[in-house]
Scaffold this motif. Structure first.
Motif, PDB file in Angstrom:
ATOM      1  N   ARG A  46     -34.796 -27.042   7.274  1.00 17.54           N
ATOM      2  CA  ARG A  46     -35.954 -27.497   6.492  1.00 17.54           C
ATOM      3  C   ARG A  46     -37.253 -26.946   7.071  1.00 17.54           C
ATOM      4  O   ARG A  46     -37.337 -26.606   8.256  1.00 17.54           O
ATOM      5  N   ARG A  94     -44.517 -16.339  -7.352  1.00 18.32           N
ATOM      6  CA  ARG A  94     -43.313 -16.133  -6.531  1.00 18.32           C
ATOM      7  C   ARG A  94     -42.092 -15.964  -7.430  1.00 18.32           C
ATOM      8  O   ARG A  94     -41.803 -16.842  -8.253  1.00 18.32           O
ATOM      9  N   HIS A  97     -39.463 -18.794  -8.985  1.00 16.72           N
ATOM     10  CA  HIS A  97     -40.178 -20.038  -9.301  1.00 16.72           C
ATOM     11  C   HIS A  97     -40.683 -19.969 -10.742  1.00 16.72           C
ATOM     12  O   HIS A  97     -40.675 -18.906 -11.364  1.00 16.72           O
ATOM     13  N   SER A 118     -42.026 -28.332  -8.129  1.00 17.34           N
ATOM     14  CA  SER A 118     -41.534 -28.469  -6.754  1.00 17.34           C
ATOM     15  C   SER A 118     -40.443 -29.542  -6.629  1.00 17.34           C
ATOM     16  O   SER A 118     -40.471 -30.562  -7.323  1.00 17.34           O
ATOM     17  N   ILE A 235     -31.710 -30.422 -11.589  1.00 18.20           N
ATOM     18  CA  ILE A 235     -32.235 -30.466 -10.217  1.00 18.20           C
ATOM     19  C   ILE A 235     -32.710 -29.058  -9.836  1.00 18.20           C
ATOM     20  O   ILE A 235     -32.018 -28.068 -10.110  1.00 18.20           O
ATOM     21  N   ALA A 237     -33.282 -25.613  -8.374  1.00 20.90           N
ATOM     22  CA  ALA A 237     -32.450 -24.614  -7.664  1.00 20.90           C
ATOM     23  C   ALA A 237     -30.952 -24.727  -7.943  1.00 20.90           C
ATOM     24  O   ALA A 237     -30.176 -23.947  -7.411  1.00 20.90           O
ATOM     25  N   MET A 301     -26.218 -24.329  -5.432  1.00 19.95           N
ATOM     26  CA  MET A 301     -27.659 -24.211  -5.194  1.00 19.95           C
ATOM     27  C   MET A 301     -27.983 -22.767  -4.828  1.00 19.95           C
ATOM     28  O   MET A 301     -27.355 -22.204  -3.931  1.00 19.95           O
ATOM     29  N   LYS A 302     -28.948 -22.193  -5.499  1.00 22.24           N
ATOM     30  CA  LYS A 302     -29.355 -20.819  -5.155  1.00 22.24           C
ATOM     31  C   LYS A 302     -30.166 -20.853  -3.856  1.00 22.24           C
ATOM     32  O   LYS A 302     -30.660 -21.921  -3.455  1.00 22.24           O
ATOM     33  N   ILE A 304     -33.355 -20.649  -1.450  1.00 21.20           N
ATOM     34  CA  ILE A 304     -34.764 -21.020  -1.670  1.00 21.20           C
ATOM     35  C   ILE A 304     -35.563 -19.782  -2.113  1.00 21.20           C
ATOM     36  O   ILE A 304     -35.370 -18.685  -1.584  1.00 21.20           O
ATOM     37  N   SER A 305     -36.466 -20.006  -3.072  1.00 21.37           N
ATOM     38  CA  SER A 305     -37.166 -18.861  -3.694  1.00 21.37           C
ATOM     39  C   SER A 305     -38.307 -18.298  -2.838  1.00 21.37           C
ATOM     40  O   SER A 305     -38.635 -17.115  -2.941  1.00 21.37           O
ATOM     41  N   SER A 329     -42.315 -23.461   3.786  1.00 22.52           N
ATOM     42  CA  SER A 329     -41.162 -23.552   2.899  1.00 22.52           C
ATOM     43  C   SER A 329     -39.868 -23.757   3.688  1.00 22.52           C
ATOM     44  O   SER A 329     -39.800 -23.429   4.869  1.00 22.52           O
ATOM     45  N   ASP A 330     -38.854 -24.255   2.987  1.00 20.48           N
ATOM     46  CA  ASP A 330     -37.541 -24.424   3.616  1.00 20.48           C
ATOM     47  C   ASP A 330     -36.812 -23.085   3.679  1.00 20.48           C
ATOM     48  O   ASP A 330     -36.989 -22.241   2.802  1.00 20.48           O
ATOM     49  N   ALA A 333     -32.171 -25.860   2.042  1.00 18.27           N
ATOM     50  CA  ALA A 333     -32.335 -27.292   1.740  1.00 18.27           C
ATOM     51  C   ALA A 333     -31.035 -27.849   1.161  1.00 18.27           C
ATOM     52  O   ALA A 333     -31.046 -28.781   0.358  1.00 18.27           O
ATOM     53  N   ALA A 336     -30.210 -31.590   1.885  1.00 15.65           N
ATOM     54  CA  ALA A 336     -31.027 -32.453   1.013  1.00 15.65           C
ATOM     55  C   ALA A 336     -30.482 -32.430  -0.405  1.00 15.65           C
ATOM     56  O   ALA A 336     -30.451 -33.454  -1.098  1.00 15.65           O
ATOM     57  N   CYS A 337     -30.042 -31.255  -0.819  1.00 12.41           N
ATOM     58  CA  CYS A 337     -29.529 -31.107  -2.187  1.00 12.41           C
ATOM     59  C   CYS A 337     -28.311 -32.013  -2.404  1.00 12.41           C
ATOM     60  O   CYS A 337     -28.154 -32.603  -3.479  1.00 12.41           O
ATOM     61  N   ILE A 340     -29.572 -35.385  -3.180  1.00 14.92           N
ATOM     62  CA  ILE A 340     -30.167 -35.454  -4.521  1.00 14.92           C
ATOM     63  C   ILE A 340     -29.061 -35.512  -5.585  1.00 14.92           C
ATOM     64  O   ILE A 340     -29.099 -36.355  -6.486  1.00 14.92           O
TER      65      ILE A 340
HETATM   66  C1  LIG Z   1     -34.177 -30.164  -1.790  1.00 14.16           C
HETATM   67  C2  LIG Z   1     -34.832 -28.931  -2.293  1.00 14.16           C
HETATM   68  C3  LIG Z   1     -35.838 -28.347  -1.538  1.00 14.16           C
HETATM   69  C4  LIG Z   1     -36.459 -27.185  -1.956  1.00 14.16           C
HETATM   70  N1  LIG Z   1     -37.415 -26.622  -1.152  1.00 14.16           N
HETATM   71  C5  LIG Z   1     -38.004 -25.473  -1.550  1.00 14.16           C
HETATM   72  C6  LIG Z   1     -38.969 -24.840  -0.716  1.00 14.16           C
HETATM   73  O1  LIG Z   1     -39.307 -25.330   0.373  1.00 14.16           O
HETATM   74  N2  LIG Z   1     -39.505 -23.677  -1.149  1.00 14.16           N
HETATM   75  C7  LIG Z   1     -39.150 -23.102  -2.332  1.00 14.16           C
HETATM   76  O2  LIG Z   1     -39.649 -22.038  -2.653  1.00 14.16           O
HETATM   77  N3  LIG Z   1     -38.230 -23.678  -3.144  1.00 14.16           N
HETATM   78  C8  LIG Z   1     -37.652 -24.840  -2.791  1.00 14.16           C
HETATM   79  N4  LIG Z   1     -36.707 -25.424  -3.597  1.00 14.16           N
HETATM   80  C9  LIG Z   1     -36.314 -24.762  -4.856  1.00 14.16           C
HETATM   81  C10 LIG Z   1     -37.374 -24.791  -5.943  1.00 14.16           C
HETATM   82  O3  LIG Z   1     -37.910 -26.070  -6.128  1.00 14.16           O
HETATM   83  C11 LIG Z   1     -36.803 -24.242  -7.252  1.00 14.16           C
HETATM   84  O4  LIG Z   1     -36.050 -23.097  -7.028  1.00 14.16           O
HETATM   85  C12 LIG Z   1     -37.929 -23.917  -8.213  1.00 14.16           C
HETATM   86  O5  LIG Z   1     -38.598 -25.101  -8.577  1.00 14.16           O
HETATM   87  C13 LIG Z   1     -37.474 -23.173  -9.484  1.00 14.16           C
HETATM   88  O6  LIG Z   1     -36.550 -23.922 -10.224  1.00 14.16           O
HETATM   89  P1  LIG Z   1     -35.087 -23.386 -10.538  1.00 14.16           P
HETATM   90  O7  LIG Z   1     -34.594 -22.781  -9.272  1.00 14.16           O
HETATM   91  O8  LIG Z   1     -34.327 -24.616 -10.920  1.00 14.16           O
HETATM   92  O9  LIG Z   1     -35.174 -22.377 -11.627  1.00 14.16           O
HETATM   93  C14 LIG Z   1     -36.064 -26.593  -3.196  1.00 14.16           C
HETATM   94  C15 LIG Z   1     -35.072 -27.189  -3.967  1.00 14.16           C
HETATM   95  C16 LIG Z   1     -34.454 -28.345  -3.524  1.00 14.16           C
HETATM   96  C17 LIG Z   1     -33.379 -28.969  -4.364  1.00 14.16           C
END
Ligand SMILES: Cc1cc2nc3c(=O)[nH]c(=O)nc-3n(C[C@H](O)[C@H](O)[C@H](O)COP(=O)(O)O)c2cc1C
Length: 379
Positions: A46, A94, A97, A118, A235, A237, A301-302, A304-305, A329-330, A333, A336-337, A340
């Motif tokens: 994280r 980004r 996102h 977010s 949810i 990612a 889960m993909k 982190i972007s 940024s993480d 994650a 955590a996922c 969720i």
């Molecule tokens: C628990 C959790 C933490 C996340 N933390 C980040 C983060 O720190 N930075 C980031 O760029 N994306 C993070 N994401 C992913 C983005 O929120 C997500 O990829 C973005 O909102 C685009 O939505 P989509 O991937 O569903 O298309 C996180 C996702 C989850 C589930």
């Protein structure tokens, strides 16, 4: 009918969950909600944000002397990092996102999109799901989420009792049920961190002691598999959802997929009423209804972007090429996922439970549940 919404921005004052249609008379334990919120903030990989927040829930409405009233419940998770008004616009969208698309769709700032897109929003969903778990607990239903894979590293769950599995999971840095895989997982996250890269993986949720008949085959929008898929896919990612064998079912003949049915009278007092299966490839759902077997949902889960070594983008003002914006940024994650997905599944199951057995109060719901089991045993 249980309805549910969230509100709030990542760096705004708070996240809110609004539940409407929750039955009266459930004595709630907010420490159990706080425990889930804390788990959501944990896990290896994280970023700095989690160190700033120590989430706790405040129940704003719908509860009196510790018990639900049947009226709307609003749960609040305050943001310690409440600085939205001072934050600047982001100019370099980004990849991965909603930055670019949202700014164009709403003809507004990227900041306004990323603050709501977010995954901080999931604090509200976890708070609501933790409340749903307390309702399900009244009927002996357990919902349990964990990580089964990070990138290419599989962490298959060990077969143990639920209590033992909880201990294993809660001791694991990535919330797996496989301590042997954890060392490799931690090393891979360290490697990705050093490279400025990010990682994703697979989480799984099991719900046990579900009765027959949550959901319905009669209409597309009442099918529980569809409702679960929508809830989990929404949810941040998540890019894939499977139930039971999922995609693997497509690679096998029918004889190795469908779960044969037997009857064991000695188990007639269990929620499956004695209708036993030697396999559970369907993951507890047939024709959009629970079939008395454990529910098994998996989600992909993909990675982190936001990468510390940023991907190529443009400056939206000048349209010139520039590196994508980087905000704390993480790297991963995934742990955590799993929290969720567990709580989102719980919320969906609680809604289906209320639809099938709902009344205005928990007492009424319990009597309807008992009456249904009695009738179903005579079927
Ligand atoms: C628990 C959790 C933490 C996340 N933390 C980040 C983060 O720190 N930075 C980031 O760029 N994306 C993070 N994401 C992913 C983005 O929120 C997500 O990829 C973005 O909102 C685009 O939505 P989509 O991937 O569903 O298309 C996180 C996702 C989850 C589930």
């Amino acid at each position: 009918m249980l309805r549910f919404f969230t509100a709030g921005e990542s760096h705004g004052k708070m996240l809110l969950a609004h539940l409407d249609g929750f039955p009266a008379g459930l004595t709630i334990d907010t420490t159990l909600i706080d425990r889930e919120l804390a788990r959501r903030q944990g896990g290896y990989g994280r970023g700095g944000r989690q160190k700033l927040e120590a989430d706790t829930v405040e129940v704003l409405t719908g509860v009196w002397h510790g018990a639900t009233l049947g009226s709307p419940i609003v749960l609040c998770v305050a943001n310690q990092d409440d600085k939205l008004e001072r934050m600047k616009e982001v100019e370099r969208p980004r990849p991965g996102h909603g930055d670019l698309t949202g700014a164009i769709k709403y003809l507004g700032p990227i900041r306004g999109v990323l603050e709501r897109a977010s995954a901080r929003e999931t604090a509200a969903r976890v708070a609501a799901g933790a409340l749903a778990q307390q309702l399900l607990g009244e009927f002996g239903v357990t919902v349990f989420g964990y990580v089964t894979q990070l990138e290419q590293i599989a962490a298959p769950p060990h077969a143990r009792t639920l209590t033992e599995l909880r201990t294993l999971r809660d001791a694991s840095p990535m919330y797996t049920l496989n301590p042997e895989a954890d060392a490799r997982i931690v090393a891979r996250v360290d490697q990705a961190t050093a490279a400025g890269d990010t990682l994703g993986g697979i989480v799984e949720v099991r719900a046990e002691n579900l009765p027959f008949g949550l959901g319905s085959h009669t209409q597309w929008d009442r099918k529980l598999d569809g409702l679960l898929a929508q809830a989990v896919m929404s949810i941040q990612a998540i890019k894939g959802v499977e139930i039971g064998l999922g995609f693997e079912a497509a690679r096998r003949p029918g004889s190795q997929v469908h779960d044969e049915i037997a009857y064991d009278e000695t188990q007639a007092n269990r929620p499956h009423l004695g209708y036993v299966r030697t396999t559970n490839n369907a993951g507890g759902l047939e024709a959009g209804m629970t079939n008395g077997q454990p529910l098994v949902v998996r989600a992909a889960m993909k990675p982190i972007s936001t990468l510390r070594r940023p991907l190529n983008s443009i400056n939206l003002r000048t349209k010139e090429p520039e590196a994508a914006a980087y905000e704390r940024s993480d790297v991963c994650a995934l742990a955590a996922c799993s929290v969720i997905v567990e709580n989102v599944v719980a919320l969906t199951l609680a809604a289906a439970f209320i639809e099938k057995f709902g009344g205005d109060s928990l007492v009424e719901m319990k009597s309807r549940y008992a009456a249904f089991l009695e009738l179903a045993r005579q079927r």
